[in-house]
Design a protein around this motif. Structure first.
Motif, mmCIF file in Angstrom:
data_model
loop_
_atom_site.group_PDB
_atom_site.id
_atom_site.type_symbol
_atom_site.label_atom_id
_atom_site.label_comp_id
_atom_site.label_asym_id
_atom_site.label_seq_id
_atom_site.Cartn_x
_atom_site.Cartn_y
_atom_site.Cartn_z
ATOM 1 N N HIS A 218 0.862 -1.183 0.000
ATOM 2 C CA HIS A 218 0.000 0.000 0.000
ATOM 3 C C HIS A 218 0.893 1.226 0.000
ATOM 4 O O HIS A 218 2.106 1.121 0.243
ATOM 5 C CB HIS A 218 -0.992 -0.007 1.160
ATOM 6 N N SER A 219 0.311 2.371 -0.278
ATOM 7 C CA SER A 219 1.115 3.584 -0.391
ATOM 8 C C SER A 219 1.550 4.076 0.983
ATOM 9 O O SER A 219 1.010 3.648 2.015
ATOM 10 C CB SER A 219 0.292 4.676 -1.075
ATOM 11 N N ILE A 222 -0.794 5.981 4.148
ATOM 12 C CA ILE A 222 -1.345 5.472 5.408
ATOM 13 C C ILE A 222 -0.259 4.654 6.106
ATOM 14 O O ILE A 222 0.641 4.116 5.463
ATOM 15 C CB ILE A 222 -2.621 4.612 5.229
ATOM 16 N N LEU A 225 -2.827 -0.936 7.080
ATOM 17 C CA LEU A 225 -4.224 -1.295 6.859
ATOM 18 C C LEU A 225 -4.845 -1.719 8.184
ATOM 19 O O LEU A 225 -4.154 -2.237 9.062
ATOM 20 C CB LEU A 225 -4.319 -2.452 5.865
ATOM 21 N N THR B 111 -13.331 3.312 7.589
ATOM 22 C CA THR B 111 -12.377 2.263 7.205
ATOM 23 C C THR B 111 -12.171 2.233 5.698
ATOM 24 O O THR B 111 -11.039 2.065 5.210
ATOM 25 C CB THR B 111 -12.885 0.882 7.682
ATOM 26 N N ARG B 114 -9.914 5.139 4.563
ATOM 27 C CA ARG B 114 -8.509 4.897 4.882
ATOM 28 C C ARG B 114 -7.907 3.877 3.925
ATOM 29 O O ARG B 114 -6.778 4.043 3.438
ATOM 30 C CB ARG B 114 -8.428 4.398 6.330
ATOM 31 N N THR B 115 -8.654 2.810 3.625
ATOM 32 C CA THR B 115 -8.152 1.788 2.718
ATOM 33 C C THR B 115 -8.017 2.342 1.305
ATOM 34 O O THR B 115 -7.040 2.051 0.600
ATOM 35 C CB THR B 115 -9.090 0.564 2.725
ATOM 36 N N LEU B 117 -7.344 5.386 0.402
ATOM 37 C CA LEU B 117 -6.115 6.188 0.365
ATOM 38 C C LEU B 117 -4.887 5.275 0.271
ATOM 39 O O LEU B 117 -3.966 5.528 -0.506
ATOM 40 C CB LEU B 117 -6.049 7.077 1.617
ATOM 41 N N GLY B 118 -4.891 4.204 1.041
ATOM 42 C CA GLY B 118 -3.762 3.272 1.035
ATOM 43 C C GLY B 118 -3.538 2.619 -0.322
ATOM 44 O O GLY B 118 -2.411 2.269 -0.669
ATOM 45 N N PHE B 119 -4.616 2.433 -1.091
ATOM 46 C CA PHE B 119 -4.477 1.802 -2.401
ATOM 47 C C PHE B 119 -4.515 2.830 -3.535
ATOM 48 O O PHE B 119 -4.694 2.478 -4.701
ATOM 49 C CB PHE B 119 -5.538 0.715 -2.594
ATOM 50 N N GLY B 120 -4.359 4.107 -3.182
ATOM 51 C CA GLY B 120 -4.195 5.121 -4.211
ATOM 52 C C GLY B 120 -5.478 5.553 -4.911
ATOM 53 O O GLY B 120 -5.427 6.080 -6.025
ATOM 54 N N PHE B 122 -8.122 8.282 -4.777
ATOM 55 C CA PHE B 122 -8.267 9.581 -4.110
ATOM 56 C C PHE B 122 -9.649 10.185 -4.306
ATOM 57 O O PHE B 122 -9.950 11.218 -3.721
ATOM 58 C CB PHE B 122 -7.214 10.564 -4.636
ATOM 59 N N SER B 232 -12.515 -3.367 0.143
ATOM 60 C CA SER B 232 -11.054 -3.397 0.256
ATOM 61 C C SER B 232 -10.446 -4.437 -0.675
ATOM 62 O O SER B 232 -9.413 -4.192 -1.303
ATOM 63 C CB SER B 232 -10.649 -3.675 1.704
#
Lengths: 243, 243
Positions: A218-219, A222, A225, B111, B114-115, B117-120, B122, B232
């Motif tokens: 993941h980027s 964050i 996860l 949740t 947040r996920t 954002l973590g996987f790009g 936006f 997710s």
């Protein structure tokens, strides 16, 4: 059986609050169900009637217990709850295992149990200290998945490992040496276990020397996860890779 | 700015409760932050001192507001909260979108943000009725991811579609015509949008005629995956397939 107490980890029984979790308890683990509590005001509702019918067929006692149900309800309503005996599961040595190391959040634990069942993982090891898998809130958030799974607590990871030394271990870590996709380029050796750490702290660093440490890419936007998200992605991918 | 009111969807501002979410607000969206509330008893704590320092550099007012913080805290403690202006995001027409249709659970929503954002991812579209993305509980459970995302509400799916008619649509449905893995055998056409339904009811049946309906394979032992889990897994796989 003595009169019903508020739930406590020390009791040898617990409650499956709600129509659906009670149904799962009675269908999947009838030998553990001691009685069914129902609400007087919901006696004629469809869900409660179906539960009562199931209990009759299995000789399970049904009783109205509005006070005990109100205690279980919290904010919502709870029209039924199966009272069930807690019994540690016996993990299948041939099967893939999910190992949760110090999971502390009850809601996360319930979600992981439900997802594990959905992806065909029936064997769950919990490494102490851990959230109480029998807590009514966990049973409810697992949607009764608990009654289809074999769940066992271990004092530490070594105790689990002593029972199952042959499982190929995949600890999930932020700095795992291979990505999840790299780890699955070759089908995993069976049987295997997927190991996930605590919500806040992850797995201790020494797990980097255990088996094949895996990271889910993941980027950097964050820190990590959510545990139930990471566990679900790991379970989904491993199940797909071994179908 | 008038005196601080308890949070309400109708207000034009909200609160980011906690050190980490406040930090994200001040770092990622300083133009939205109206002031920082801190607790008198935590003035000298490391986290609050770092926040205060950031605010000084950006000319953001800092004030002690124990009453307002106590109101935000619920059961836990809350030593700081950024007060921020709510502003609808403008989605990037070139980027992949996540579309949440009638999401109702605030914790799930946080949740998922947040996920994402973590996987790009936006750009997030919320189809009304939906949980309030600015609610302090959502901001907290997103760990402040909200401040790095573009989030916009639409009155209905057609209104979203009118703005982005060219996005290849992938509605996630229990009876989707292809599995997630089949859908990804060829890289998805870009830009695309991943569409997820309500926690309890999923997407309405008419989505089976929209784009490529996708199902995440799971066993019949569970009715469905939890929404944040399904979203997710979908986001992770699409991101992997388009890297």
């Amino acid at each position: 059986m003595p009169s019903l107490a508020p739930y406590d980890r020390k009791l040898d029984y617990s409650y499956a609050p709600g129509i659906f979790p009670s149904m799962e308890a009675i269908k999947k683990a009838p030998e553990l169900v001691r009685r069914l509590l129902i609400s007087a005001q919901a006696e004629d509702s469809e869900g409660v009637a179906a539960l009562t019918e199931l209990c009759r067929a299995r000789n399970i006692r049904v009783e109205t217990a509005d006070k005990a149900l109100a205690r279980l309800s919290g904010k919502g309503n709870c029209y039924a709850a199966a009272v069930f005996e807690k019994r540690p599961g016996v993990l299948n040595p041939e099967a893939a295992h999910i190992v949760l190391h110090h999971p502390s959040d009850a809601g996360n634990l319930g979600t992981i149990l439900r997802t594990a069942l959905g992806f065909g993982f029936f064997d769950i090891a919990l490494i102490q200290p851990c959230a109480d898998v029998f807590q009514p809130h966990v049973v409810r958030s697992s949607m009764g998945a608990l009654f289809s799974l074999r769940v066992r607590e271990y004092a530490d990871f070594e105790a689990y490992r002593a029972d199952f030394p042959g499982h190929a271990a995949y600890p999930f870590m932020l700095d795992g040496s291979v990505t999840l996709e790299e780890a699955l380029k070759a089908p995993p050796r069976r049987p295997y276990c997927l190991i996930f750490g605590n919500e806040g702290t992850g797995l201790p660093p020494e797990f980097s020397k255990t088996g094949t440490p895996v990271r889910i890419e993941h980027s950097g936007d964050i820190d990590s996860l959510n545990l139930s998200i990471a566990a679900s992605i790991g379970m989904y991918r491993f199940r797909q890779a071994t179908l």
